[in-house]
Design an enzyme around this catalytic site. Structure first.
Site, mmCIF file in Angstrom:
data_model
loop_
_atom_site.group_PDB
_atom_site.id
_atom_site.type_symbol
_atom_site.label_atom_id
_atom_site.label_comp_id
_atom_site.label_asym_id
_atom_site.label_seq_id
_atom_site.Cartn_x
_atom_site.Cartn_y
_atom_site.Cartn_z
ATOM 1 C CD GLU A 92 0.316 0.095 -3.530
ATOM 2 O OE1 GLU A 92 1.286 -0.914 -3.767
ATOM 3 O OE2 GLU A 92 -0.566 -0.187 -2.805
ATOM 4 C CG HIS A 97 -3.615 -3.831 -6.074
ATOM 5 N ND1 HIS A 97 -4.184 -4.743 -4.854
ATOM 6 C CD2 HIS A 97 -3.850 -2.405 -5.447
ATOM 7 C CE1 HIS A 97 -4.721 -3.606 -4.007
ATOM 8 N NE2 HIS A 97 -4.475 -2.168 -3.830
ATOM 9 C CG HIS A 105 -3.952 -2.484 0.575
ATOM 10 N ND1 HIS A 105 -2.839 -1.735 0.317
ATOM 11 C CD2 HIS A 105 -4.559 -1.865 -0.667
ATOM 12 C CE1 HIS A 105 -2.328 -1.196 -1.260
ATOM 13 N NE2 HIS A 105 -3.786 -1.482 -1.248
ATOM 14 C CG HIS A 111 -8.913 -0.993 -2.836
ATOM 15 N ND1 HIS A 111 -8.449 0.148 -2.317
ATOM 16 C CD2 HIS A 111 -7.511 -1.583 -2.859
ATOM 17 C CE1 HIS A 111 -6.545 0.535 -2.924
ATOM 18 N NE2 HIS A 111 -6.440 -0.389 -3.330
HETATM 19 ZN ZN ZN Z 1 -4.495 -0.070 -2.753
#
Ligand code: ZN
Length: 219
Positions: free
Chosen positions: A76, A95, A159, A97
């Site tokens: 990413e 980031h 996502h 999930h």
């Molecule tokens: Zn991700």
């Protein structure tokens, strides 16, 4: 090795998102801006947070080109690089999930401002970026379009969640509070009406949070 403090801090935040179950396995990624340069320090692709060593982190320039490090950077990286480009005040990005935020990302609904701590830390609802494949430049563009110049967090459709901060601690806190807000929002909806805070109250809470805690010691 340069940037040792920042390297250790990123590893510790990576271990924290794993410990708090905001990610499973090697998913998610953490980065920060390096002071006095346009460089970015980021976690490597697909390595367990528990085994990360300072030398595993990768230094990128403002275009995402590797400047230092032997590992492949997080997939990413384009997302991180583009956010730093668009938001000069942002010093760190986390980031994750996390499950409740991901539920809103799947429903493609923004996380509403329903808790006082959400207003204090996030300051505004968490918008949803239009869907694009993980790791793509399109995802970087859609995330930045949804973030605008104000939002501190964004949902990536189907996502996960991205949190921004002036530093790594703030970016982590943004993710933790967005995840908690999503959980409470989903539960409150099963109980009945979800009552959002007014813009006036959000503004007041944000202002007062800046003076929260003990006064700064004078040096
Ligand atoms: Zn991700």
């Amino acid at each position: 090795m340069k940037y040792m403090e920042k390297r250790k801090q990123i590893i510790s935040i990576g271990q924290e998102i794993y410990r708090q179950r905001l990610v499973a396995g090697t998913w998610g990624n953490v980065s920060c801006r390096l002071a006095a340069s346009n460089y970015i320090l980021i976690t490597p692709s697909g390595m367990p947070y528990d085994s990360l060593q300072p030398q595993d982190l990768v230094v990128l320039d403002a275009d995402g080109t590797i400047v230092e490090g032997n590992r492949k950077p997080s997939s990413e990286s384009p997302l991180h690089v583009h956010i730093y480009h668009e938001r000069p005040e942002v010093g760190a990005i986390v980031h994750v999930h996390s499950p409740w935020a991901s539920a809103y990302a799947v429903a493609r609904q923004p996380i509403p401002m329903i808790l006082e701590e959400s207003a204090q830390v996030l300051g505004a609802s968490v918008p949803v970026a239009s869907y694009a494949h993980a790791g793509s430049k399109e995802l970087a563009y859609s995330a930045c379009a949804a973030l605008g110049k104000e939002h501190k967090a964004v949902l990536l459709a189907n996502h996960g969640l991205v949190g921004l901060g002036q530093d790594l601690e703030e970016a982590l806190l943004v993710c933790v509070i967005a995840e908690k807000t999503a959980m409470i929002g989903a539960i409150a909806r099963t109980l009945g009406t979800v009552n959002s805070l007014s813009a006036e109250d959000i503004n007041y809470l944000q202002q007062s949070f800046q003076h929260y805690g003990q006064p700064q010691e004078e040096h």
